[in-house]
Structure formats: C-alpha cells, structure tokens
Design an enzyme around this catalytic site. Structure first.
Site, PDB file in Angstrom:
ATOM      1  N   HIS A 149      -1.974  11.323 -27.107  1.00 29.28           N
ATOM      2  CA  HIS A 149      -2.232   9.991 -26.551  1.00 29.28           C
ATOM      3  C   HIS A 149      -3.083   9.152 -27.498  1.00 29.28           C
ATOM      4  O   HIS A 149      -2.888   7.936 -27.612  1.00 29.28           O
ATOM      5  CB  HIS A 149      -2.921  10.110 -25.196  1.00 29.28           C
ATOM      6  CG  HIS A 149      -1.999  10.512 -24.080  1.00 29.28           C
ATOM      7  ND1 HIS A 149      -2.452  10.828 -22.820  1.00 29.28           N
ATOM      8  CD2 HIS A 149      -0.660  10.657 -24.036  1.00 29.28           C
ATOM      9  CE1 HIS A 149      -1.423  11.146 -22.050  1.00 29.28           C
ATOM     10  NE2 HIS A 149      -0.332  11.058 -22.773  1.00 29.28           N
ATOM     11  N   LYS A 165       6.646  23.265 -13.467  1.00 31.28           N
ATOM     12  CA  LYS A 165       5.802  22.122 -13.138  1.00 31.28           C
ATOM     13  C   LYS A 165       5.603  22.019 -11.628  1.00 31.28           C
ATOM     14  O   LYS A 165       4.499  21.713 -11.168  1.00 31.28           O
ATOM     15  CB  LYS A 165       6.392  20.818 -13.677  1.00 31.28           C
ATOM     16  CG  LYS A 165       5.471  19.635 -13.378  1.00 31.28           C
ATOM     17  CD  LYS A 165       5.694  18.437 -14.236  1.00 31.28           C
ATOM     18  CE  LYS A 165       4.593  17.404 -13.997  1.00 31.28           C
ATOM     19  NZ  LYS A 165       4.773  16.181 -14.783  1.00 31.28           N
ATOM     20  N   GLU A 191       8.289  18.416 -24.531  1.00 37.59           N
ATOM     21  CA  GLU A 191       7.761  18.812 -23.220  1.00 37.59           C
ATOM     22  C   GLU A 191       8.282  20.192 -22.811  1.00 37.59           C
ATOM     23  O   GLU A 191       7.591  20.946 -22.126  1.00 37.59           O
ATOM     24  CB  GLU A 191       8.107  17.763 -22.164  1.00 37.59           C
ATOM     25  CG  GLU A 191       7.409  16.415 -22.345  1.00 37.59           C
ATOM     26  CD  GLU A 191       5.904  16.459 -22.038  1.00 37.59           C
ATOM     27  OE1 GLU A 191       5.395  17.528 -21.626  1.00 37.59           O
ATOM     28  OE2 GLU A 191       5.248  15.425 -22.231  1.00 37.59           O
ATOM     29  N   LYS A 246       2.798  11.585 -10.774  1.00 37.66           N
ATOM     30  CA  LYS A 246       1.883  10.763 -11.572  1.00 37.66           C
ATOM     31  C   LYS A 246       2.598   9.470 -11.966  1.00 37.66           C
ATOM     32  O   LYS A 246       3.688   9.512 -12.545  1.00 37.66           O
ATOM     33  CB  LYS A 246       1.434  11.509 -12.835  1.00 37.66           C
ATOM     34  CG  LYS A 246       0.278  12.452 -12.620  1.00 37.66           C
ATOM     35  CD  LYS A 246      -0.262  12.961 -13.954  1.00 37.66           C
ATOM     36  CE  LYS A 246      -1.498  13.807 -13.768  1.00 37.66           C
ATOM     37  NZ  LYS A 246      -2.040  14.304 -15.058  1.00 37.66           N
ATOM     38  N   GLU A 291      -4.996  17.192  -9.835  1.00 35.94           N
ATOM     39  CA  GLU A 291      -5.774  17.634 -11.000  1.00 35.94           C
ATOM     40  C   GLU A 291      -7.273  17.677 -10.691  1.00 35.94           C
ATOM     41  O   GLU A 291      -8.103  17.119 -11.417  1.00 35.94           O
ATOM     42  CB  GLU A 291      -5.499  16.705 -12.195  1.00 35.94           C
ATOM     43  CG  GLU A 291      -5.794  17.320 -13.545  1.00 35.94           C
ATOM     44  CD  GLU A 291      -5.304  16.447 -14.691  1.00 35.94           C
ATOM     45  OE1 GLU A 291      -6.111  16.158 -15.582  1.00 35.94           O
ATOM     46  OE2 GLU A 291      -4.127  16.059 -14.689  1.00 35.94           O
ATOM     47  N   ASN A 333      -1.548  19.032 -19.801  1.00 31.82           N
ATOM     48  CA  ASN A 333      -1.923  18.075 -20.845  1.00 31.82           C
ATOM     49  C   ASN A 333      -2.086  18.732 -22.210  1.00 31.82           C
ATOM     50  O   ASN A 333      -2.677  18.141 -23.117  1.00 31.82           O
ATOM     51  CB  ASN A 333      -3.232  17.370 -20.452  1.00 31.82           C
ATOM     52  CG  ASN A 333      -3.040  16.493 -19.223  1.00 31.82           C
ATOM     53  OD1 ASN A 333      -2.181  15.630 -19.193  1.00 31.82           O
ATOM     54  ND2 ASN A 333      -3.844  16.741 -18.196  1.00 31.82           N
ATOM     55  N   ARG A 368       0.806  -1.228   0.000  1.00 32.28           N
ATOM     56  CA  ARG A 368       0.000   0.000   0.000  1.00 32.28           C
ATOM     57  C   ARG A 368       0.837   1.274   0.000  1.00 32.28           C
ATOM     58  O   ARG A 368       0.357   2.344   0.377  1.00 32.28           O
ATOM     59  CB  ARG A 368      -1.007   0.004   1.162  1.00 32.28           C
ATOM     60  CG  ARG A 368      -2.017  -1.136   1.077  1.00 32.28           C
ATOM     61  CD  ARG A 368      -3.133  -0.956   2.094  1.00 32.28           C
ATOM     62  NE  ARG A 368      -4.135  -2.003   1.937  1.00 32.28           N
ATOM     63  CZ  ARG A 368      -4.113  -3.166   2.593  1.00 32.28           C
ATOM     64  NH1 ARG A 368      -3.136  -3.413   3.457  1.00 32.28           N
ATOM     65  NH2 ARG A 368      -5.062  -4.056   2.406  1.00 32.28           N
ATOM     66  N   HIS A 372      -1.884  16.692 -25.348  1.00 32.72           N
ATOM     67  CA  HIS A 372      -1.827  15.283 -24.979  1.00 32.72           C
ATOM     68  C   HIS A 372      -3.096  14.505 -25.316  1.00 32.72           C
ATOM     69  O   HIS A 372      -3.031  13.297 -25.525  1.00 32.72           O
ATOM     70  CB  HIS A 372      -1.504  15.146 -23.490  1.00 32.72           C
ATOM     71  CG  HIS A 372      -0.057  15.396 -23.167  1.00 32.72           C
ATOM     72  ND1 HIS A 372       0.578  16.562 -23.493  1.00 32.72           N
ATOM     73  CD2 HIS A 372       0.877  14.618 -22.551  1.00 32.72           C
ATOM     74  CE1 HIS A 372       1.840  16.502 -23.079  1.00 32.72           C
ATOM     75  NE2 HIS A 372       2.044  15.335 -22.526  1.00 32.72           N
TER      76      HIS A 372
END
Length: 369
Positions: free
Chosen positions: A257, A229, A189, A147, A239, A250, A125, A253
């Site tokens: 993606h 960032k 980026e 992330k 977010e 994003n 966990r 993205h």
C-alpha cells in the site's frame, strides 16, 4: 457463455449477524438473472455500478444477466476509488429511487466492488448489494469478506465500512477477457493465501505456475482461496483480535500500500505492488530469524514465475514511504504492525518493528531515493 456451463460450487460466509453464499462456476449469468428477477418481484429496485472497460468487454453478459437494469459506468482504474466517484454513485442511487429495500450490484474488479459496497453501506445507512467480481484478484480476495472503501490523498482504503454483500457470483468465464498482466496481478492474492495458510497451494504454484485463465486448476484454486478467506472472516469479521486473525490477510500489504501511495495510484497494479510487498515481508521475516534465506528465495521465485515484480521499478523516497506506512489502517497506538512468516504456510502479526529494519528491507527491494 452457456457452452461453458459447469457445476457450481457454493461456499457460505457466516458472520455474527448474517451469512451469504459465494457461487463459483461457469455460466452463472442465468442464476444471477433469476435472483435479480426474484428481487424485482418482491418490490426491490436494483441498480448496477460498473466501469467503462468492463461494460465494453462484457456487453453480452450485461445483456443476458442484467437486462434493462439502470447502469452507472465509472471511469476505469484505481483513481476511481475516490470521493468524487463515491458521490456519483450516491447520486445514481438517488436518481433511480433506491429505497431501503433497494439492491446495488457491483460488476467489476476490486475498485468497483469497494466503491459500490461503500456507497451501499452509506446510502440510507445501509442497503443490500451483490458482488459480481470480474478479475481474479477480486474473486479470490476483495469481493469476499465485506471490506469496502475508497482512497484519499493520505492513503489507500482509509475511508470505508464493513458491509457484507448478500451474494457473490464468481463466473470464471468472465476471466477469459482479462489481460495477462491483470490475471497475474490477481495471482498475487492467490500466493498470499499459500504463504500465510496453505503450504500445499504454495508448493503447487512452485511446481507449476498458474498464469492463464484456461488452466484446468483455476476453479479449484479459486474455491480454495475463497474458503480460506471465508474461514478467517467468519472468525474475525472486523479485524479486532489482538494478534493474528483477519490482520494476517494483510501479508505484504503494509509495504504494498505504501508503494501504491508514493508511486501514485495506477503506476503499479495492486497485485504488482503487494508482490514486491511479499518479498519485503519475507526478508523482514528472515531478519527476525523466523524463516531461512532459502524461504525468501522461494518467495522471489514464485513471484517472478507469475510475471510479477520482486523489486521496485525505480527508487522511492524513504520519508514518503514511512509517512504512508504510518497512515496504514494496521497501525496500533502509533506503532507499525507487520505480518511476518514463521514458515511458508504460517504467518503471525508482529508489532513495534524497529524502523531501521524496515529501512533496510526497503533498500533490498530496489533502493530508496
């Protein structure tokens, strides 16, 4: 590597529950080794996850910084962000006796960082982990902000967790072995931060593209991106804001993606796919009247100047692209959510964009099958 020692910059990322440092400089293996030795003295078991390519190219770094630590090598490439490799990492943690005081160390690009971070978030966990990014893309983006995740057939990064590292070591010397294609993909980026929050950075890249790890500007550019960032993550770690916030990261993205998913992971490097996504997002922004065509032309010019594609390699099926976009993490209440430019250096989120506008944008970046 110690012949390239330079001063080290420290940037602090502070979330609601924790804070951690990002160290940026050259020759950081000695500081890293000291931290790992300190963890070992305190009784923490430490294990390293990397990929076969990084291990082969950076063998001296592994010897000097990571010594005799157990190391798991994952196959190189985006396809390793999978349930199969995730299970391998968990089994590796188990076989090396990592308990709740254990620490995982991710040495590699975004794939290794995301995979190892998600395994660390899941194991018992949640155990601690350290990020050692070895690509420009992971230094300026994926290693910062917590992330983590893996891909499944339905889409990219759909399975994951927010799990902050305890430290990030960004050794610019590690970029010397990075192939030119990968370095330029990482610059995508960097461009993103210029487009959404730093017009001065974008203008600098317009005047003089940054396409080589030996460029004297690299250190300050990496610092600038990480600080931007960190500021966004500090304000909106998970977010959750209704507009703007971390979702702005994003930019491009949603399109990018979808390209990766439909073309097949590995056909485009991540930075290449989102470069096409930037052009698509700029054209969508112009369609809504936020920016001028001249601004779209500036985006296209900077993308091309960094040896990145502004068009699809070959047409992709529209229904597959829309299906991939509908499964994107940024969808809210079944509605597509895009990041658009109000100007170069300022972005906003826009909900419920008409599909016909999106279809037209797909056609402008190389056609649809």
């Amino acid at each position: 590597m110690n012949s390239h020692l330079s001063s080290t910059t420290k940037i602090e990322v502070s979330t609601s529950k924790e804070s951690y440092p990002i160290y940026i400089g050259r020759g950081l293996e000695y500081a890293l080794k000291s931290e790992i030795e300190g963890l070992a003295r305190s009784g923490s078991k430490v294990a390293v996850v990397t990929d076969s390519s990084v291990r082969a190219v950076l063998c001296r770094f592994f010897d000097s910084a990571l010594g005799e630590l157990p190391i798991l090598e994952i196959p190189f490439g985006e396809t390793s962000k999978s349930i199969v490799q995730y299970e391998r990492v968990l089994d590796f943690f188990a076989s090396n006796g990592l308990d709740r005081g254990g620490v995982a160390v991710a040495v590699g690009g975004g794939v290794i960082g995301d995979l190892t971070g998600f395994a660390a978030a899941s194991w018992l966990r949640g155990i601690r982990f350290i990020q050692i990014p070895t690509t420009l893309l992971s230094m300026v983006d994926s290693s910062v902000g917590g992330k983590t995740g893996i891909n499944i057939a339905a889409g990219k990064n759909l399975v994951g967790a927010f799990h902050q590292p305890i430290a990030v070591y960004e050794d610019l010397n590690l970029l010397a072995s990075l192939p030119s294609r990968d370095f330029c993909a990482g610059m995508a980026e960097v461009m993103k931060y210029g487009m959404l929050a730093d017009s001065d950075l974008f203008e600098m890249l317009e005047r003089q593209p940054l396409t080589d790890s030996r460029d004297h500007r690299l250190g300050s550019v990496v610092e600038r991106n990480c600080q931007t960032k960190a500021n966004v993550v500090n304000a909106d770690e998970k977010e959750l804001t209704s507009s703007g916030g971390r979702a702005l990261l994003n930019l491009g993205h949603t399109f990018g993606h979808a390209i990766e998913n439909v073309a097949g992971y590995g056909e485009y490097l991540h930075g290449e796919a989102i470069a096409v996504g930037f052009v698509a997002a700029a054209r969508l922004s112009a369609d809504f009247g936020y920016i001028e065509q001249s601004d779209v032309d500036r985006v296209v010019k900077v993308v091309k100047a960094h040896k990145l594609p502004d068009q699809l390699k070959s047409p992709l099926k529209l229904d597959a692209l829309f299906s991939a976009m509908q499964k994107d993490k940024k969808v809210r209440s079944g509605k597509l959510r895009f990041v658009v430019l109000e100007s170069i250096g300022r972005a906003i989120t826009k909900d419920d964009v008409p599909l016909e506008k999106v279809e037209e944008v797909w056609r402008t970046v190389g056609g649809i099958d």
